[in-house]
Scaffold this active site. Structure first.
Site, short mmCIF file in Angstrom:
data_model
loop_
_atom_site.label_atom_id
_atom_site.label_comp_id
_atom_site.label_asym_id
_atom_site.label_seq_id
_atom_site.Cartn_x
_atom_site.Cartn_y
_atom_site.Cartn_z
N ALA A 77 5.49 2.00 -4.00
CA ALA A 77 4.14 1.35 -3.85
C ALA A 77 4.17 0.15 -4.77
O ALA A 77 5.15 -0.36 -5.38
CB ALA A 77 3.20 2.42 -4.58
N ASP A 78 3.16 -0.54 -4.33
CA ASP A 78 2.92 -2.15 -4.99
C ASP A 78 1.23 -2.14 -5.26
O ASP A 78 0.62 -1.85 -4.41
CB ASP A 78 3.65 -3.13 -4.34
CG ASP A 78 3.61 -4.60 -5.27
OD1 ASP A 78 4.45 -4.45 -6.19
OD2 ASP A 78 2.80 -5.23 -4.67
N THR A 79 0.90 -2.97 -6.17
CA THR A 79 -0.20 -3.15 -6.45
C THR A 79 -0.75 -4.58 -7.03
O THR A 79 0.12 -5.22 -7.56
CB THR A 79 -1.10 -2.30 -7.67
OG1 THR A 79 -0.72 -0.87 -7.64
CG2 THR A 79 -2.53 -2.61 -7.81
#
Length: 199
Positions: A77-79
């Site tokens: 994941a990445d934000t």
């Protein structure tokens, strides 16, 4: 949870984020942590800002996937935080106190967008998705921003803040979207997409 009892994979989370680990645990999912690989989180200049977290989540999956067995499922994941006019400015993780203060000052009293991209990967299948939330901050005095930075050291957080910390409790006026997407994982979508791996 009944869904996870049907999941025919050992789940591996490729993230150093304690927030993501906390959220998956709270969801009731058993998982292990992948070995830490140094991932180049750069992205092409010609992709839209909203595509960045999904691009990086897939990039992380590509780095880790050669290590997967047939019985393992990887979560990456990445934000990113998008601020400014038409959410055109990308705020990643601040390098120091000065940069953290500049980010928080930019967010203070305004609406910004948080997007988290996620990739679920097995040897034979990959599903990618993202979720966004618009967050409105109340105006916060400079001295309070500096105090928050000094106490919480938000250098591992996109946009230089954690919604679950003091600044979220005291400074957020409204959220249009999932709280957990802002925190780092759209848990409702992860739960839903994992059903596809039970078929």
């Amino acid at each position: 949870m009944i869904l996870f009892e049907k999941l025919p994979f050992e789940v591996i989370l490729a993230s150093n984020s304690p927030r993501r680990r906390e959220l998956l645990s709270s969801l009731g999912l058993s998982f292990s942590i992948a070995n830490d690989l140094k991932i180049d989180e750069s992205y092409p200049e010609n992709i839209s800002t909203e595509e960045i977290p999904l691009y990086i989540a897939r990039k992380k999956a590509l780095a880790h996937s050669p290590l997967l067995t047939d019985k393992q499922l990887l979560i990456t994941a990445d934000t990113v935080v998008l601020a400014g006019d038409r959410f055109s400015r990308v705020l990643g993780k601040p390098h120091d106190e000065r940069q953290a203060f500049e980010m928080l000052e930019l967010l203070s009293g305004k609406i910004h967008r948080v997007i988290t991209g996620v990739t679920l990967t097995t040897k034979n299948r990959q599903i990618s998705f993202s979720d966004k939330a618009d967050v409105e901050f109340m105006p916060l005095p400079s001295e309070e921003l500096r105090e928050y930075i000094a106490k919480y050291q938000p250098f591992d957080k996109a946009g230089a803040y954690g919604i679950q910390e003091w600044i979220g409790l005291a400074g957020i006026r409204s959220i249009n979207g999932s709280f957990y997407t802002v925190m780092g994982l759209p848990t409702h979508l992860i739960y839903d997409k994992l059903r596809l791996f039970c078929l």
